[in-house]
Design a protein around this motif. Sequence first.
Motif, PDB file in Angstrom:
ATOM      1  N   GLU A  52       0.870  -1.176   0.000  1.00 31.22           N
ATOM      2  CA  GLU A  52       0.000   0.000   0.000  1.00 31.22           C
ATOM      3  C   GLU A  52       0.909   1.229   0.000  1.00 31.22           C
ATOM      4  OE1 GLU A  52      -3.038   2.485   2.910  1.00 31.22           O
ATOM      5  OE2 GLU A  52      -2.624   0.365   3.346  1.00 31.22           O
ATOM      6  N   PHE A  53       0.997   1.897  -1.139  1.00 30.27           N
ATOM      7  CA  PHE A  53       1.889   3.042  -1.248  1.00 30.27           C
ATOM      8  C   PHE A  53       1.176   4.317  -0.815  1.00 30.27           C
ATOM      9  CE2 PHE A  53       4.183   0.191  -4.084  1.00 30.27           C
ATOM     10  CZ  PHE A  53       5.502   0.474  -3.752  1.00 30.27           C
ATOM     11  N   VAL A  54       1.933   5.200  -0.175  1.00 30.98           N
ATOM     12  CA  VAL A  54       1.426   6.515   0.204  1.00 30.98           C
ATOM     13  C   VAL A  54       2.365   7.561  -0.363  1.00 30.98           C
ATOM     14  CG1 VAL A  54       0.910   8.101   2.096  1.00 30.98           C
ATOM     15  CG2 VAL A  54       0.345   5.667   2.320  1.00 30.98           C
ATOM     16  N   ASN A  55       1.810   8.489  -1.112  1.00 36.44           N
ATOM     17  CA  ASN A  55       2.580   9.589  -1.698  1.00 36.44           C
ATOM     18  C   ASN A  55       2.552  10.764  -0.725  1.00 36.44           C
ATOM     19  OD1 ASN A  55       3.779  11.524  -3.272  1.00 36.44           O
ATOM     20  ND2 ASN A  55       2.304  11.422  -4.950  1.00 36.44           N
ATOM     21  N   ALA A  56       3.695  11.074  -0.123  1.00 36.19           N
ATOM     22  CA  ALA A  56       3.745  12.153   0.864  1.00 36.19           C
ATOM     23  C   ALA A  56       3.319  13.487   0.273  1.00 36.19           C
ATOM     24  CB  ALA A  56       5.152  12.267   1.453  1.00 36.19           C
ATOM     25  N   SER A  57       3.490  13.642  -1.040  1.00 37.16           N
ATOM     26  CA  SER A  57       3.106  14.893  -1.696  1.00 37.16           C
ATOM     27  C   SER A  57       1.593  15.080  -1.741  1.00 37.16           C
ATOM     28  CB  SER A  57       3.664  14.919  -3.127  1.00 37.16           C
ATOM     29  OG  SER A  57       5.076  14.916  -3.120  1.00 37.16           O
ATOM     30  N   ASP A  58       0.826  14.022  -1.473  1.00 38.68           N
ATOM     31  CA  ASP A  58      -0.634  14.100  -1.501  1.00 38.68           C
ATOM     32  C   ASP A  58      -1.245  14.287  -0.115  1.00 38.68           C
ATOM     33  OD1 ASP A  58      -0.700  13.757  -4.230  1.00 38.68           O
ATOM     34  OD2 ASP A  58      -1.053  11.595  -4.143  1.00 38.68           O
ATOM     35  N   VAL A  59      -0.405  14.280   0.917  1.00 37.30           N
ATOM     36  CA  VAL A  59      -0.920  14.319   2.289  1.00 37.30           C
ATOM     37  C   VAL A  59      -1.014  15.753   2.776  1.00 37.30           C
ATOM     38  CG1 VAL A  59      -0.506  13.618   4.676  1.00 37.30           C
ATOM     39  CG2 VAL A  59       0.035  12.050   2.789  1.00 37.30           C
ATOM     40  N   GLU A  60      -2.210  16.136   3.230  1.00 38.36           N
ATOM     41  CA  GLU A  60      -2.390  17.472   3.790  1.00 38.36           C
ATOM     42  C   GLU A  60      -2.142  17.426   5.285  1.00 38.36           C
ATOM     43  OE1 GLU A  60      -5.891  20.856   4.195  1.00 38.36           O
ATOM     44  OE2 GLU A  60      -5.825  19.571   2.415  1.00 38.36           O
ATOM     45  N   ILE A  61      -1.355  18.363   5.760  1.00 42.15           N
ATOM     46  CA  ILE A  61      -1.027  18.374   7.189  1.00 42.15           C
ATOM     47  C   ILE A  61      -1.654  19.587   7.870  1.00 42.15           C
ATOM     48  CG2 ILE A  61       1.141  17.110   6.867  1.00 42.15           C
ATOM     49  CD1 ILE A  61       2.623  19.723   7.112  1.00 42.15           C
ATOM     50  N   ASP A  62      -2.018  19.403   9.119  1.00 41.75           N
ATOM     51  CA  ASP A  62      -2.592  20.481   9.922  1.00 41.75           C
ATOM     52  C   ASP A  62      -2.103  20.296  11.358  1.00 41.75           C
ATOM     53  OD1 ASP A  62      -4.031  22.317  11.314  1.00 41.75           O
ATOM     54  OD2 ASP A  62      -5.957  21.848  10.375  1.00 41.75           O
ATOM     55  N   TYR A  63      -1.211  21.158  11.792  1.00 36.34           N
ATOM     56  CA  TYR A  63      -0.587  20.994  13.090  1.00 36.34           C
ATOM     57  C   TYR A  63      -1.126  21.950  14.154  1.00 36.34           C
ATOM     58  CZ  TYR A  63       2.362  17.575  11.031  1.00 36.34           C
ATOM     59  OH  TYR A  63       2.784  16.441  10.407  1.00 36.34           O
ATOM     60  N   ARG A  64      -2.401  22.298  14.018  1.00 38.05           N
ATOM     61  CA  ARG A  64      -3.010  23.120  15.050  1.00 38.05           C
ATOM     62  C   ARG A  64      -3.336  22.290  16.289  1.00 38.05           C
ATOM     63  NH1 ARG A  64      -7.587  25.591  11.280  1.00 38.05           N
ATOM     64  NH2 ARG A  64      -7.415  23.440  10.555  1.00 38.05           N
ATOM     65  N   GLU A  65      -3.456  20.978  16.104  1.00 34.40           N
ATOM     66  CA  GLU A  65      -3.750  20.109  17.241  1.00 34.40           C
ATOM     67  C   GLU A  65      -2.579  20.111  18.226  1.00 34.40           C
ATOM     68  OE1 GLU A  65      -5.223  16.207  16.458  1.00 34.40           O
ATOM     69  OE2 GLU A  65      -5.982  16.790  14.482  1.00 34.40           O
ATOM     70  N   ARG A  66      -2.903  20.093  19.513  1.00 36.74           N
ATOM     71  CA  ARG A  66      -1.863  20.208  20.530  1.00 36.74           C
ATOM     72  C   ARG A  66      -0.876  19.044  20.503  1.00 36.74           C
ATOM     73  NH1 ARG A  66      -2.018  24.110  24.080  1.00 36.74           N
ATOM     74  NH2 ARG A  66      -3.865  25.420  24.251  1.00 36.74           N
TER      75      ARG A  66
END
Length: 426
Positions: A52-66
């Motif tokens: 199962e491949f995951v393309n890091a370029s397709d991952v949206e990140i949101d670091y507002r969580e503590r």
Amino acid sequence: MKVLMFGWEFPPHISGGLGTACYGLVKGMAYHKQDLIFVVPKLWGDEDPLAEFVNASDVEIDYRERRFKSIWKNLTYLEVSSFLIPYLSPEEYSNYTEKMLRDHEEMESSVLSNKFTFSGKYGKDLIMEVSRYALVAAQIAKSKKHDLIHAHDWLSFPAGIAAKSISGKPLVAHVHATEFDRSGQTVNQRVYDIEKAGMEAADKIIAVSQLTKNTIVSRYGIPEEKVVVVHNAVLDTSIIKSKDEKKVPEKIVTFLGRITFQKGPEYFVEAANKVLKKDENVRFVMAGSGDLLNPMIQRVAELRIGTKFHFTGFLKGDDVDKMFAISDVYVMPSVSEPFGISPLEAVRHNTPVIISKQSGVAEVLQNAVKVDFWDIDAMADAIFGLLHYNGISKMFRELGREELKKLKWEHVASKIITIYQQTVKK
């Protein structure tokens, strides 16, 4: 057991041996039906669907969580901030620096909520991409269920650390090469620090050779019992009967690899010069690219052996096979080679090999000529002997073929799966 694995590249889009080793291991894991999620900075769409491949370029990140705040703080040793600044708008930059002064108490979504596009290459922005890759890894670890994390080399160690921080799952660090292999004694301190952090954070470390394990223990201060040696293998152990033929009457001696300090190209050039003084009926080929390419071209010119010495540039795929097929001798004079798969590929093509004693592959390939990388006289004598004494060449070819049968990636995968099981139980 589900394994979350972080690599940096995957065939057919590779720049070196790391991608080839990852492919072999993933293929071996597929043979044992190991449940695997393989993450790379950039997917191209033509990868062999073995996991199962995951393309890091397709991952949206949101670091507002503590819970992500500690990840961000731990990445400051990578100097993430200095590399991210050029990519922020004036407004984002203002928000970012203000938060830096308050120790990142709050992170604005305009700064850290987006997708990063990775090149997946080894360019000038490499450290930046390694840092961003780690940020994305934390998000992946949050969203993908897994039992264990496996990270390959320093490029992926920060990703492994970040994933472990989020999921709390054990981390296996796979060391294919160290900064001492790549740079000798003048190491890049930043890369060394990343390597050391990855090794210290890991629950278990896999070294590709005893040579590499010794470096990990002596240079990085890692307890010996934490490191286990698992040698690499070859993708296919069958002998290749190529129809490719030489277009020149001379014998061909080949160096194939990155033209960098680690690979010892200068020793190959000097040995070539000595051989040509005894026998002009030989052509030497240096296949590859790297920072020492121009110095090697200059040295060949100084020695006036340019008519018998050829530079092909970087080769891949079928061109590599063709090069091995027309070679009479393959030489790997590496100064420090954690393993070195290319000699095994040469054996597959019935090409006798000369390898340095300072290579991990020397631990598994017994039927090869072994010399100290710096001993150009011994190297030249070995080349001359293999070219002129057919009985010796035939012996090494036959014995090498038998050794090759034992070096399969499914055997390597089986050993690593056992390491997984032992690590998860702890």
